[in-house]
Motif scaffolding. Structure first.
Motif, PDB file in Angstrom:
ATOM      1  N   GLU A 385      12.186 -18.599 170.984  1.00  0.00           N
ATOM      2  CA  GLU A 385      12.936 -17.388 171.685  1.00  0.00           C
ATOM      3  C   GLU A 385      14.010 -16.532 171.108  1.00  0.00           C
ATOM      4  O   GLU A 385      14.211 -15.933 171.358  1.00  0.00           O
ATOM      5  CB  GLU A 385      12.717 -18.108 173.288  1.00  0.00           C
ATOM      6  N   LEU A 401       2.805  -7.386 169.652  1.00  0.00           N
ATOM      7  CA  LEU A 401       3.430  -7.730 170.902  1.00  0.00           C
ATOM      8  C   LEU A 401       3.717  -6.832 172.081  1.00  0.00           C
ATOM      9  O   LEU A 401       2.800  -7.310 173.123  1.00  0.00           O
ATOM     10  CB  LEU A 401       4.730  -9.063 170.441  1.00  0.00           C
TER      11      LEU A 401
ATOM     12  N   CYS B  41      -4.895 -10.879 179.892  1.00  0.00           N
ATOM     13  CA  CYS B  41      -4.447 -12.007 179.205  1.00  0.00           C
ATOM     14  C   CYS B  41      -3.762 -13.172 179.713  1.00  0.00           C
ATOM     15  O   CYS B  41      -2.706 -13.026 181.179  1.00  0.00           O
ATOM     16  CB  CYS B  41      -3.612 -11.401 177.931  1.00  0.00           C
ATOM     17  N   PRO B  45       0.104 -15.687 174.038  1.00  0.00           N
ATOM     18  CA  PRO B  45       0.058 -15.135 172.620  1.00  0.00           C
ATOM     19  C   PRO B  45       1.797 -14.388 173.207  1.00  0.00           C
ATOM     20  O   PRO B  45       3.036 -14.781 171.770  1.00  0.00           O
ATOM     21  CB  PRO B  45      -0.443 -13.603 172.674  1.00  0.00           C
ATOM     22  N   GLY B  46       2.479 -13.429 173.930  1.00  0.00           N
ATOM     23  CA  GLY B  46       3.909 -13.096 173.899  1.00  0.00           C
ATOM     24  C   GLY B  46       4.813 -14.265 174.374  1.00  0.00           C
ATOM     25  O   GLY B  46       5.538 -15.015 173.387  1.00  0.00           O
ATOM     26  N   TYR B  47       4.116 -15.574 174.934  1.00  0.00           N
ATOM     27  CA  TYR B  47       5.355 -16.846 175.114  1.00  0.00           C
ATOM     28  C   TYR B  47       5.646 -17.885 173.793  1.00  0.00           C
ATOM     29  O   TYR B  47       6.716 -17.707 173.464  1.00  0.00           O
ATOM     30  CB  TYR B  47       4.169 -17.710 176.096  1.00  0.00           C
ATOM     31  N   ASN B  48       4.411 -17.691 172.984  1.00  0.00           N
ATOM     32  CA  ASN B  48       4.096 -18.762 171.965  1.00  0.00           C
ATOM     33  C   ASN B  48       5.173 -18.251 170.894  1.00  0.00           C
ATOM     34  O   ASN B  48       5.591 -18.464 169.467  1.00  0.00           O
ATOM     35  CB  ASN B  48       2.993 -19.453 171.630  1.00  0.00           C
ATOM     36  N   SER B  49       5.504 -15.975 171.156  1.00  0.00           N
ATOM     37  CA  SER B  49       6.544 -16.702 169.661  1.00  0.00           C
ATOM     38  C   SER B  49       7.271 -16.182 170.536  1.00  0.00           C
ATOM     39  O   SER B  49       8.410 -15.185 169.645  1.00  0.00           O
ATOM     40  CB  SER B  49       5.475 -14.263 170.024  1.00  0.00           C
ATOM     41  N   GLY B  50       7.574 -16.409 171.047  1.00  0.00           N
ATOM     42  CA  GLY B  50       9.136 -15.901 171.480  1.00  0.00           C
ATOM     43  C   GLY B  50      10.128 -14.978 173.182  1.00  0.00           C
ATOM     44  O   GLY B  50      10.659 -14.978 173.377  1.00  0.00           O
ATOM     45  N   ASP B  51       8.933 -14.236 173.794  1.00  0.00           N
ATOM     46  CA  ASP B  51       8.758 -12.892 174.405  1.00  0.00           C
ATOM     47  C   ASP B  51       8.719 -13.579 175.726  1.00  0.00           C
ATOM     48  O   ASP B  51       7.037 -13.618 175.925  1.00  0.00           O
ATOM     49  CB  ASP B  51       7.726 -12.611 173.348  1.00  0.00           C
ATOM     50  N   ARG B  52       9.237 -14.307 176.822  1.00  0.00           N
ATOM     51  CA  ARG B  52       9.412 -14.512 177.283  1.00  0.00           C
ATOM     52  C   ARG B  52       8.809 -13.576 178.331  1.00  0.00           C
ATOM     53  O   ARG B  52       8.497 -13.613 179.391  1.00  0.00           O
ATOM     54  CB  ARG B  52      10.052 -15.642 177.883  1.00  0.00           C
ATOM     55  N   SER B  54       8.097 -10.964 178.361  1.00  0.00           N
ATOM     56  CA  SER B  54       6.025 -10.110 178.420  1.00  0.00           C
ATOM     57  C   SER B  54       5.249 -11.421 179.677  1.00  0.00           C
ATOM     58  O   SER B  54       4.201 -10.766 179.539  1.00  0.00           O
ATOM     59  CB  SER B  54       6.022  -9.469 177.363  1.00  0.00           C
ATOM     60  N   LEU B  58       2.771 -11.250 182.597  1.00  0.00           N
ATOM     61  CA  LEU B  58       1.608 -11.161 182.579  1.00  0.00           C
ATOM     62  C   LEU B  58       0.952 -12.436 183.283  1.00  0.00           C
ATOM     63  O   LEU B  58      -0.455 -12.482 184.342  1.00  0.00           O
ATOM     64  CB  LEU B  58       0.979 -11.426 181.292  1.00  0.00           C
ATOM     65  N   HIS B  86       3.066 -24.255 181.224  1.00  0.00           N
ATOM     66  CA  HIS B  86       4.102 -23.189 180.818  1.00  0.00           C
ATOM     67  C   HIS B  86       4.320 -22.483 181.828  1.00  0.00           C
ATOM     68  O   HIS B  86       5.188 -22.122 181.581  1.00  0.00           O
ATOM     69  CB  HIS B  86       3.631 -22.799 179.406  1.00  0.00           C
ATOM     70  N   ASP B  89       8.079 -23.251 183.609  1.00  0.00           N
ATOM     71  CA  ASP B  89       8.722 -22.665 182.606  1.00  0.00           C
ATOM     72  C   ASP B  89       9.294 -21.864 182.357  1.00  0.00           C
ATOM     73  O   ASP B  89      10.339 -21.329 182.309  1.00  0.00           O
ATOM     74  CB  ASP B  89       8.422 -23.545 180.941  1.00  0.00           C
TER      75      ASP B  89
END
Lengths: 469, 243
Positions: A385, A401, B41, B45-52, B54, B58, B86, B89
């Protein structure tokens, strides 16, 4: 220690192809993974001990300033001198100044990962001081001019044959092949160094606030010689290692060896308190403790604080499918595996270790085995993050993304896109229904196929239900 | 009991068959199944890539879509785990949403967990002639405690025998974007899983997550194994296995 984490991918590729390393890593799984499981199974209240261990570490961190002050007071009262190093460079400078003050020409060291963080050996060598690593693994690495690849078993990447060759070459003695003979030879080489050293440098697994003591766990006994034979003992460790009481340490010691080496207890647990007293025959005349920050306080009070609970057992890397595949060197700094994927970017800079937090499947085996319940996958995700917030993700990932997120918010468009995607991929799969080479997806299809989709989406096939209702 | 089926994006795109199998099973258990049409969805995918951000958008969308359901069931430990472990969180700094999230978490179940523990399905529709081995997917196992549920259900499939593989609980190396970004390492881990599957000598490896399925099947085929079938547990239980 020089940071080479930016070369993670290239080095990982080399390590995957290294047959000797692969054999060594399989052994580690056998010894440490099974060893931990067996030792944990012996305890009927294991989860309660684990819970207590996490609570002790969390309590220490929540009152870090108080316990550190208490440690300093009590250590000082026993004749030790406590130094505070804000950075690794400062820690090195303090050690070099102490060496100069005591006119130390030769230093013996027991294993210390914090000294690896600092690159202390290089700093001492630059000051003209001879440094000898006395932990067998670290001694081997010093001879070979290599970095540790594991925090508990630093030389796990080397086979016995390689050590035989190395000893023959460096010691100039007939080649030995048995472990006992090799160890004996190393002991014979090290003995005069222990006796002739002016200063001993150790790390500390814990420092104990109520007694002002430092504590190390070792299996070879070298640590006890390093901390008691030379006239000066310098212990160097991180500020987060403080534990309130001896009672607390006793609890943590029920966890550390079990998780680290699969032992109920290590051969030695050495508690060092103060200097040699009047009328005492053993112990150093001077005892200095260097407490290093080097990035740790930045974690205090943040959502990453749980990482500081770490007691450096290595269970997370022993159980990590990625570490098990590539070993420690690819991670490019002191701490490999899941703990390194969090610590390295935080201590050396996010931009210097971009791959590490992403090189994890988030399978949570590390979190499950952590003796102090550090939620490692969650912390790894939080580092991701931070990367995202600071724009450190590659453009294609951000674009991907954004496109996915946007499309997924627009179901009608999403339906069209997925229908096209399903057909295109199904077509690529051909009659065998396998895609052998996916354009832009070489990461996937380099060493495996991609099973093709059925051809229509669930949404399309289920559509008549929606239309009917 | 009104059960919302969360098909999941991978099942929608890659294996609709599994979605229909889940539908069959839920109906066999006597549930009234609804499939919200606008679902896409879960945001993982966003969450695990650090994009909280997006992921949060969703998550809100999904919460609204399944608001009226007594349960939300997904044929995936990974997606159900995303919601249950998650989502809270994602909304820690949004107390207004916290109650809604909590209610959603309580109602969300992985398919086999729902069938075994909530509706306690006794008779399963499927039959299967042969020996299978079960791979425990990470999220299902370590986030949701899915371990005995699929095995208990598989034990009720006539003709099926279960042979455990070594290291059934070890990750297959998928890890979402990890599989693409670190393909070499991912494939290496998958190879170890395939060797363990081979050691079990089963006709099929059965599992509960599509990501792992694609990864394992992809590696099995590339290493030259054209016979070991890779099946979702829902397909086997529903008897909805491709001929």
């Amino acid at each position: 220690m020089q940071v080479t984490s930016m070369h993670f991918k290239a080095r990982a590729k080399e390590k995957l192809a290294d047959a000797k390393l692969q054999a060594a890593l399989r052994k580690l799984q056998g010894n440490f993974v099974k060893g931990r499981a067996d030792r944990v199974a012996e305890l009927d209240n294991f989860e309660a001990i684990r819970e207590a261990g996490a609570e002790i570490r969390e309590r220490a961190l929540a009152n870090l300033d108080l316990y550190l002050a208490e440690f300093e007071n009590n250590a000082t009262a026993r004749g030790a001198v406590v130094h505070w190093a804000e950075t690794a460079e400062q820690a090195n400078r303090i050690v070099c100044e102490l060496a100069a003050q005591y006119k130390a020409r030769k230093v013996v060291k027991s294993k210390s990962m914090v000294s690896e963080e600092c690159g202390l050996n290089d700093a001492l060598a630059a000051a003209g001081i001879e440094v000898i690593e006395t932990d067998l693994g670290e001694y081997i690495l010093q001879l070979a001019h290599e970095a540790p690849s594991h925090i508990v078993a630093p030389v796990v990447h080397k086979s016995r044959d390689e050590v035989s060759d190395l000893f023959e070459q460096k010691h100039g003695k007939p080649r030995k092949t048995g472990i006992a003979e090799l160890t004996r030879e190393a002991r014979e080489m090290l003995r005069p160094h222990f006796l002739g050293a002016d200063m001993g440098i150790s790390g500390a697994n814990f420092i104990i606030a109520e007694t002002g003591s430092t504590l190390i766990v070792t299996n070879e006994g070298n640590g006890r010689m390093v901390t008691t034979l030379p006239r000066v003992h310098v212990a160097i460790t991180g500020i987060e290692k403080v534990v309130p009481t001896l009672e607390d340490v006793a609890t943590l010691l029920r966890l550390l060896p079990r998780h680290g080496t699969g032992q109920t207890i290590t051969n030695y647990v050495s508690v060092t308190t103060g200097i040699r007293g009047a009328g005492e025959s053993e112990g150093p005349e001077h005892f200095h403790v260097i407490l290093m920050d080097a990035g740790r306080t930045r974690l205090i009070g943040s959502d990453l604080q749980p990482m500081l609970r770490c007691i450096r057992c290595g269970a997370c890397m022993n159980h990590c499918p990625v570490y098990q595949s590539i070993g420690g060197h690819a991670y490019g700094w002191v701490y490999p595996g899941p703990m390194g994927s969090v610590l390295t970017p935080l201590y050396v800079g996010l931009e210097n270790a971009l791959d590490l937090p992403n090189a994890a499947t988030l399978c949570n085996q590390c979190g499950v085995v952590c003796p102090v319940k550090i939620p490692l996958p969650d912390l790894i995700r939080k580092v991701r993050e931070r990367q995202f917030e600071r724009g450190l993700k590659p453009w294609w990932e951000r674009a991907g993304l954004a496109l996915w997120g946007w499309t997924a918010r627009h179901p009608a468009l999403y339906a069209i896109m997925t229908a096209i995607g399903a057909r295109a991929l199904a077509w690529m799969g051909g009659s065998g229904k396998l895609i052998h080479n996916l354009p832009l997806g070489g990461g996937w299809t380099g060493r495996r196929d991609l099973p093709a989709p059925q051809g229509k989406t669930f949404r399309e096939m289920y559509g008549r239900h929606w239309r009917r209702s | 009991m009104r059960v919302g089926l969360f098909v999941t994006c991978l099942v929608d795109l890659m294996r609709p068959r599994i979605g229909f199998a889940a539908l069959t099973l839920l109906e066999a258990a006597g549930c009234e199944v609804v499939v919200p049409e606008t679902q896409t969805c879960c945001g993982q995918p966003g969450y695990n890539s650090g994009d909280r951000r997006s992921a949060r958008v969703l998550a809100r969308k999904l919460m609204t879509e399944f608001e009226a359901c007594d349960y939300v069931v997904a044929p995936s430990g990974s997606c159900a785990g995303m919601i249950r472990t998650h989502y809270p969180d994602l909304f820690t700094d949004d107390p207004a949403e916290a109650e809604r999230v909590k209610r959603l978490c309580e109602r969300t179940r992985e398919l086999t967990d729902f069938l075994a523990n909530v509706v306690k399905l006794e008779r399963v529709p499927g039959t299967f002639e042969g020996k299978v081995t079960y791979h425990d997917s990470c999220s299902g196992l370590r986030e949701l405690g899915v371990k005995t549920q699929p095995r208990a259900l598989l034990a009720r499939v006539p003709g099926l025998t279960l042979e455990e593989m070594p290291e059934a609980e070890v990750c297959c190396g998928f890890g979402g974007a990890f599989a693409l970004k670190f393909g070499d390492i991912s494939s290496h881990i998958a190879e170890r899983k395939c060797a363990n599957i081979a050691a079990a000598g089963a006709d099929a490896v059965v599992l509960g997550d599509l990501g792992c399925m694609l990864n394992i099947e992809g590696r099995l085929r590339r290493r030259g194994d054209t016979t070991t079938r890779v099946l979702h547990v829902a397909e086997v239980l529903a008897g909805n296995v491709e001929g």
